[in-house]
Write a protein that holds these residues in place. Structure first.
Motif, PDB file in Angstrom:
ATOM      1  N   VAL A 184       1.320  -1.342   0.057  1.00 33.51           N
ATOM      2  CA  VAL A 184       0.262  -0.101   0.171  1.00 33.51           C
ATOM      3  C   VAL A 184       0.618   1.323   0.266  1.00 33.51           C
ATOM      4  O   VAL A 184       1.838   1.299   0.291  1.00 33.51           O
ATOM      5  N   THR A 185       0.580   2.097  -0.728  1.00 33.27           N
ATOM      6  CA  THR A 185       1.034   3.573  -0.929  1.00 33.27           C
ATOM      7  C   THR A 185       0.108   4.856  -0.361  1.00 33.27           C
ATOM      8  O   THR A 185      -0.902   4.550  -0.290  1.00 33.27           O
TER       9      THR A 185
ATOM     10  N   TYR B 283      -0.353   0.988   8.829  1.00 40.21           N
ATOM     11  CA  TYR B 283      -0.531  -0.096   7.609  1.00 40.21           C
ATOM     12  C   TYR B 283       0.908  -1.070   8.338  1.00 40.21           C
ATOM     13  O   TYR B 283       1.140  -2.602   8.290  1.00 40.21           O
ATOM     14  N   LEU B 284       2.336  -0.301   9.107  1.00 39.48           N
ATOM     15  CA  LEU B 284       3.530  -0.782   9.697  1.00 39.48           C
ATOM     16  C   LEU B 284       3.015  -1.573  10.143  1.00 39.48           C
ATOM     17  O   LEU B 284       3.064  -3.107  10.498  1.00 39.48           O
ATOM     18  N   ASP B 285       1.842  -1.233  11.276  1.00 41.39           N
ATOM     19  CA  ASP B 285       1.635  -2.524  12.567  1.00 41.39           C
ATOM     20  C   ASP B 285       1.306  -3.930  11.662  1.00 41.39           C
ATOM     21  O   ASP B 285       0.930  -4.495  12.473  1.00 41.39           O
ATOM     22  N   ALA B 286       0.870  -3.480  11.056  1.00 43.13           N
ATOM     23  CA  ALA B 286      -0.063  -4.441  10.545  1.00 43.13           C
ATOM     24  C   ALA B 286       0.701  -5.227   8.729  1.00 43.13           C
ATOM     25  O   ALA B 286       0.787  -6.763   9.327  1.00 43.13           O
ATOM     26  N   GLY B 287       2.434  -5.469   9.519  1.00 49.03           N
ATOM     27  CA  GLY B 287       3.037  -6.158   8.562  1.00 49.03           C
ATOM     28  C   GLY B 287       2.536  -5.749   6.940  1.00 49.03           C
ATOM     29  O   GLY B 287       3.618  -6.590   6.602  1.00 49.03           O
ATOM     30  N   HIS B 288       2.013  -4.436   6.266  1.00 50.87           N
ATOM     31  CA  HIS B 288       1.709  -4.147   5.296  1.00 50.87           C
ATOM     32  C   HIS B 288       3.722  -3.538   4.973  1.00 50.87           C
ATOM     33  O   HIS B 288       4.264  -2.884   5.266  1.00 50.87           O
ATOM     34  N   GLU B 289       3.662  -4.045   3.601  1.00 56.01           N
ATOM     35  CA  GLU B 289       4.696  -2.866   2.878  1.00 56.01           C
ATOM     36  C   GLU B 289       4.581  -1.864   2.249  1.00 56.01           C
ATOM     37  O   GLU B 289       3.395  -1.943   1.717  1.00 56.01           O
ATOM     38  N   VAL B 290       4.746  -0.881   3.143  1.00 61.24           N
ATOM     39  CA  VAL B 290       4.402   0.425   2.924  1.00 61.24           C
ATOM     40  C   VAL B 290       4.878   1.530   2.798  1.00 61.24           C
ATOM     41  O   VAL B 290       6.479   1.874   2.622  1.00 61.24           O
TER      42      VAL B 290
ATOM     43  N   SER C 118       2.331   0.059  -5.737  1.00 63.62           N
ATOM     44  CA  SER C 118       1.012  -0.511  -5.189  1.00 63.62           C
ATOM     45  C   SER C 118       0.072   0.071  -5.629  1.00 63.62           C
ATOM     46  O   SER C 118      -0.077   0.381  -6.319  1.00 63.62           O
ATOM     47  N   PRO C 119      -0.629  -1.763  -5.876  1.00 67.04           N
ATOM     48  CA  PRO C 119      -1.974  -1.346  -6.330  1.00 67.04           C
ATOM     49  C   PRO C 119      -2.907  -0.188  -5.511  1.00 67.04           C
ATOM     50  O   PRO C 119      -3.979  -0.179  -6.208  1.00 67.04           O
ATOM     51  N   LEU C 120      -2.632   0.203  -4.483  1.00 71.56           N
ATOM     52  CA  LEU C 120      -3.431   1.073  -3.746  1.00 71.56           C
ATOM     53  C   LEU C 120      -2.523   1.543  -3.038  1.00 71.56           C
ATOM     54  O   LEU C 120      -1.781   2.153  -2.492  1.00 71.56           O
ATOM     55  N   THR C 121      -3.677   3.115  -3.535  1.00 71.29           N
ATOM     56  CA  THR C 121      -2.771   4.728  -3.205  1.00 71.29           C
ATOM     57  C   THR C 121      -3.936   5.043  -2.241  1.00 71.29           C
ATOM     58  O   THR C 121      -4.795   5.079  -2.858  1.00 71.29           O
ATOM     59  N   VAL C 122      -3.878   5.762  -0.713  1.00 69.89           N
ATOM     60  CA  VAL C 122      -4.375   6.056   0.071  1.00 69.89           C
ATOM     61  C   VAL C 122      -4.115   7.501  -0.006  1.00 69.89           C
ATOM     62  O   VAL C 122      -2.713   7.582   0.638  1.00 69.89           O
TER      63      VAL C 122
END
Length: 298
Positions: free
Chosen positions: A14-15, A30-37, A68-72
């Motif tokens: 995720v971006t 997102y970092l807390d959840a283990g995502h590649e940010v 990332s496929p998803l940008t917030v």
């Protein structure tokens, strides 16, 4: 309203674009959840803590979106999105714009993104940065249902998502309706504190009573909504004329205290208009007619 999901899939990419307090809170969730940010901000320095935690700093906005496929997006408004993304390639990307703006601008932004090959969701965040990732927090989301369902798990990590339909403007509509309630109540608090201080009291002195009043408002909303929707405005329990008199007392108390009365004067003027329109014996909910477009067609 949905509940925040407790199952958190690690390794998703995720971006996050826009690293003010809200954007940083989202990236940390997102970092807390283990995502590649991947993170990006127009001005430098706001990503240092995130990078130290493992986020990837993009060299530019194009690299950030491509990562990332998803940008917030967490920006000040829709116009900031246009300026930030510029001519960045968006084909095949998903944009979730969690920036505050008006419904029509949200719809225009969705058309702009879709014309460039991106899927687009609008969001309205109902909590301050400290509420991100916490139970009881929520975000209004609207846009294509299939896009929402595909990325719902990632969005639920930020706050429980409340999907408001396919219209990309609806998330902002619901959000701004909440903000009408929030800002008028907050301004009322400031007005009360100003009057209190003019009379030798402190904010702490009136806090218990302010909290009680805020709590009782739910009962007024709950009891009044079905009557309003049924267009029933009988004055059996409260009459507009009586309410208008009370508002005048509030106005004159503020004036006698020597504080600014601009907001209260406008409030009192509205209640006077209601009485002058012949609604004095009805419920104060008749004021909705004066506030809405019904006033111009009556």
């Amino acid at each position: 309203m949905n509940q925040i999901r407790t199952t958190r899939t690690q390794g998703a990419r995720v971006t996050v674009v826009g690293l003010g307090p809200m954007g940083r809170a989202m990236a940390n969730a997102y970092l807390d959840a283990g995502h590649e940010v991947t993170v990006w901000n127009r001005s430098t320095g706001k990503d240092d803590e995130l990078v130290a935690r493992g986020a990837r700093r993009a060299a530019g906005i194009a690299e950030a979106v491509a990562a990332s496929p998803l940008t917030v997006l967490s920006l000040i408004d829709v116009e900031a999105m246009y300026g930030t993304l510029g001519d960045t390639g968006l084909d095949g990307r998903v944009l979730v714009n969690l920036s505050s703006d008006v419904p029509e601008k949200a719809r225009a932004a969705a058309r702009w993104a879709e014309a460039r090959g991106a899927a687009y969701l609008t969001g309205g965040v109902n909590v301050p940065p400290a509420g991100i990732g916490q139970e009881g927090s929520s975000i209004f989301i609207s846009g294509p249902r299939e896009v929402y369902e595909e990325h719902r798990a990632a969005l639920d990590l930020l706050a429980a998502t409340d999907y408001r339909g396919a219209d990309p403007g609806h998330a902002q509509l619901y959000y701004q309706l909440n903000m009408i309630l929030f800002w008028t109540a907050y301004t009322g608090w400031y007005q009360a504190v100003a009057v209190a201080r003019a009379n030798g009291l402190t904010a702490a002195d009136i806090l218990p009573y302010a909290g009680y009043t805020a709590d009782t408002m739910r009962g007024f909303y709950t009891g009044g909504a079905p009557l309003i929707d049924a267009d029933e405005h009988g004055g059996e329990h409260e009459r507009l004329a009586m309410c208008a008199a009370s508002v005048e007392h509030v106005l004159h108390t503020a004036a006698d205290s020597g504080v600014d009365t601009g907001i209260l004067a406008a409030h009192a003027a509205l209640y006077r208009r209601g009485v002058e329109a012949g609604f004095g014996a009805d419920s104060s909910s008749r004021l909705i007619r004066l506030l809405g477009n019904e006033a111009t067609t009556a």
